[in-house]
Design a protein around this motif. Structure first.
Motif, PDB file in Angstrom:
ATOM      1  N   ASP A  13     -20.744  28.703  20.508  1.00 36.01           N
ATOM      2  CA  ASP A  13     -20.777  30.084  20.027  1.00 36.01           C
ATOM      3  C   ASP A  13     -21.635  31.023  20.860  1.00 36.01           C
ATOM      4  OD1 ASP A  13     -19.152  29.231  17.963  1.00 36.01           O
ATOM      5  OD2 ASP A  13     -20.771  29.066  16.508  1.00 36.01           O
ATOM      6  N   SER A  14     -22.225  30.524  21.947  1.00 35.41           N
ATOM      7  CA  SER A  14     -23.116  31.363  22.745  1.00 35.41           C
ATOM      8  C   SER A  14     -23.065  30.927  24.203  1.00 35.41           C
ATOM      9  CB  SER A  14     -24.550  31.275  22.216  1.00 35.41           C
ATOM     10  OG  SER A  14     -25.059  29.963  22.373  1.00 35.41           O
ATOM     11  N   ARG A  32     -20.077  42.513  17.854  1.00 34.49           N
ATOM     12  CA  ARG A  32     -20.420  43.504  16.833  1.00 34.49           C
ATOM     13  C   ARG A  32     -21.894  43.887  16.901  1.00 34.49           C
ATOM     14  NH1 ARG A  32     -18.687  40.639  11.520  1.00 34.49           N
ATOM     15  NH2 ARG A  32     -19.684  38.937  12.655  1.00 34.49           N
ATOM     16  N   TRP A  33     -22.735  42.982  17.384  1.00 38.77           N
ATOM     17  CA  TRP A  33     -24.174  43.222  17.508  1.00 38.77           C
ATOM     18  C   TRP A  33     -24.670  42.590  18.797  1.00 38.77           C
ATOM     19  CZ3 TRP A  33     -22.129  40.932  13.020  1.00 38.77           C
ATOM     20  CH2 TRP A  33     -22.111  41.748  11.889  1.00 38.77           C
ATOM     21  N   ASP A 102     -24.012  50.361  11.978  1.00 40.43           N
ATOM     22  CA  ASP A 102     -23.290  49.218  12.536  1.00 40.43           C
ATOM     23  C   ASP A 102     -22.584  48.461  11.408  1.00 40.43           C
ATOM     24  OD1 ASP A 102     -24.970  47.188  11.376  1.00 40.43           O
ATOM     25  OD2 ASP A 102     -26.171  46.993  13.172  1.00 40.43           O
ATOM     26  N   PRO A 103     -21.669  47.549  11.757  1.00 41.32           N
ATOM     27  CA  PRO A 103     -21.001  46.793  10.691  1.00 41.32           C
ATOM     28  C   PRO A 103     -22.036  46.123   9.789  1.00 41.32           C
ATOM     29  CG  PRO A 103     -19.965  46.340  12.795  1.00 41.32           C
ATOM     30  CD  PRO A 103     -21.211  47.145  13.082  1.00 41.32           C
ATOM     31  N   ASN A 104     -21.955  46.411   8.508  1.00 40.68           N
ATOM     32  CA  ASN A 104     -22.799  45.837   7.454  1.00 40.68           C
ATOM     33  C   ASN A 104     -24.230  46.352   7.422  1.00 40.68           C
ATOM     34  OD1 ASN A 104     -22.477  44.256   5.126  1.00 40.68           O
ATOM     35  ND2 ASN A 104     -23.763  42.678   5.998  1.00 40.68           N
ATOM     36  N   TRP A 105     -24.542  47.443   8.122  1.00 41.62           N
ATOM     37  CA  TRP A 105     -25.891  48.028   8.022  1.00 41.62           C
ATOM     38  C   TRP A 105     -26.119  48.484   6.591  1.00 41.62           C
ATOM     39  CZ3 TRP A 105     -30.282  48.613  10.747  1.00 41.62           C
ATOM     40  CH2 TRP A 105     -31.219  49.531  10.255  1.00 41.62           C
ATOM     41  N   VAL A 116     -16.439  38.864  16.497  1.00 39.31           N
ATOM     42  CA  VAL A 116     -15.539  39.521  17.436  1.00 39.31           C
ATOM     43  C   VAL A 116     -16.017  39.145  18.838  1.00 39.31           C
ATOM     44  CG1 VAL A 116     -14.639  41.734  18.279  1.00 39.31           C
ATOM     45  CG2 VAL A 116     -15.152  41.435  15.835  1.00 39.31           C
ATOM     46  N   PRO A 117     -15.367  38.151  19.461  1.00 40.32           N
ATOM     47  CA  PRO A 117     -15.814  37.710  20.789  1.00 40.32           C
ATOM     48  C   PRO A 117     -15.771  38.848  21.803  1.00 40.32           C
ATOM     49  CG  PRO A 117     -14.217  36.176  19.874  1.00 40.32           C
ATOM     50  CD  PRO A 117     -14.217  37.395  18.983  1.00 40.32           C
ATOM     51  N   TYR A 118     -16.638  38.750  22.799  1.00 43.46           N
ATOM     52  CA  TYR A 118     -16.618  39.723  23.895  1.00 43.46           C
ATOM     53  C   TYR A 118     -15.291  39.592  24.631  1.00 43.46           C
ATOM     54  CZ  TYR A 118     -21.574  40.735  23.349  1.00 43.46           C
ATOM     55  OH  TYR A 118     -22.790  41.141  22.862  1.00 43.46           O
ATOM     56  N   ALA A 119     -14.555  40.690  24.752  1.00 43.02           N
ATOM     57  CA  ALA A 119     -13.271  40.678  25.446  1.00 43.02           C
ATOM     58  C   ALA A 119     -13.442  40.959  26.932  1.00 43.02           C
ATOM     59  CB  ALA A 119     -12.336  41.713  24.828  1.00 43.02           C
ATOM     60  N   ASP A 120     -14.527  41.649  27.266  1.00 49.16           N
ATOM     61  CA  ASP A 120     -14.756  42.099  28.636  1.00 49.16           C
ATOM     62  C   ASP A 120     -15.914  41.312  29.246  1.00 49.16           C
ATOM     63  OD1 ASP A 120     -15.164  43.468  30.999  1.00 49.16           O
ATOM     64  OD2 ASP A 120     -15.381  45.435  30.062  1.00 49.16           O
TER      65      ASP A 120
END
Length: 136
Positions: A13-14, A32-33, A102-105, A116-120
Motif C-alpha cells: 500500500d505504500s 486523497r491526502w 478535504d474528503p472527510n474533513w 484513490v491510487p496516484y494515477a500520475d
C-alpha cells in the motif's frame, strides 16, 4: 534476534521515499491526502513503548522532522500523527497532511471511502522530491 521485515500490507500500500536513521519513510498510495507512513526498522515491534529509550527518542525526532517537512511542502491546515496498528500490527506511524474541505474533513481518514491510487507517476515523484528536499 529476527531480522526486520516490512509487513506485506505496508509494502503493498505504500512506496519507499527514503530511509531515515530509524525509519523507512513511505508514501501511502492514496492521493486523497498527502499520507506518509514511517516504519521503524526494528524486528518484532508493535508498540512504541517496546522500542529502546534511544530508539523512542529517535522516532520522536524523526516524526517531528517529517511532520514539519510535510507541513512545509503541502501548506496543510493540520498534520495528523498516529500510531494505531489495530489491523497491521507492525509498528508504524502515520503522518498525514489535512486540509479544511478535504474528503472527510475534519473526521479521520481511516475507514473513509476507498483509496484513490496516484494515477500520475510524475506527480508522485515530484512530491517525493519536494519532501526529500524539505528534509535536507
Amino acid at each position: 534476534m529476527d531480522a526486520f521485515q516490512l509487513d506485506a500490507r505496508i509494502g503493498r500500500d505504500s512506496t519507499l521515499i527514503k530511509r531515515l536513521g530509524l525509519c523507512q519513510l513511505r508514501l501511502q498510495d492514496d492521493s486523497r491526502w498527502p499520507w506518509l507512513v514511517m516504519v521503524p526498522e526494528r524486528a518484532g515491534m508493535s508498540e512504541i513503548f517496546e522500542l529502546s529509550s534511544e530508539d523512542r527518542a529517535l522516532l520522536n525526532a524523526e516524526v517531528a522532522k517529517v511532520g514539519a517537512a510535510l507541513k512545509q511542502v503541502t501548506g496543510a491546515t493540520k498534520i495528523n500523527i498516529a500510531a494505531i496498528g489495530n489491523i497491521v500490527r507492525q509498528l508504524h506511524v502515520h503522518v498525514i497532511a489535512r486540509f479544511e474541505g478535504d474528503p472527510n474533513w475534519p473526521g479521520p481518514v481511516w475507514g473513509f471511502g476507498q483509496a484513490v491510487p496516484y494515477a500520475d507517476a510524475a506527480e508522485k515523484t515530484m512530491f517525493n522530491d519536494k519532501l526529500i528536499e524539505a528534509l535536507s
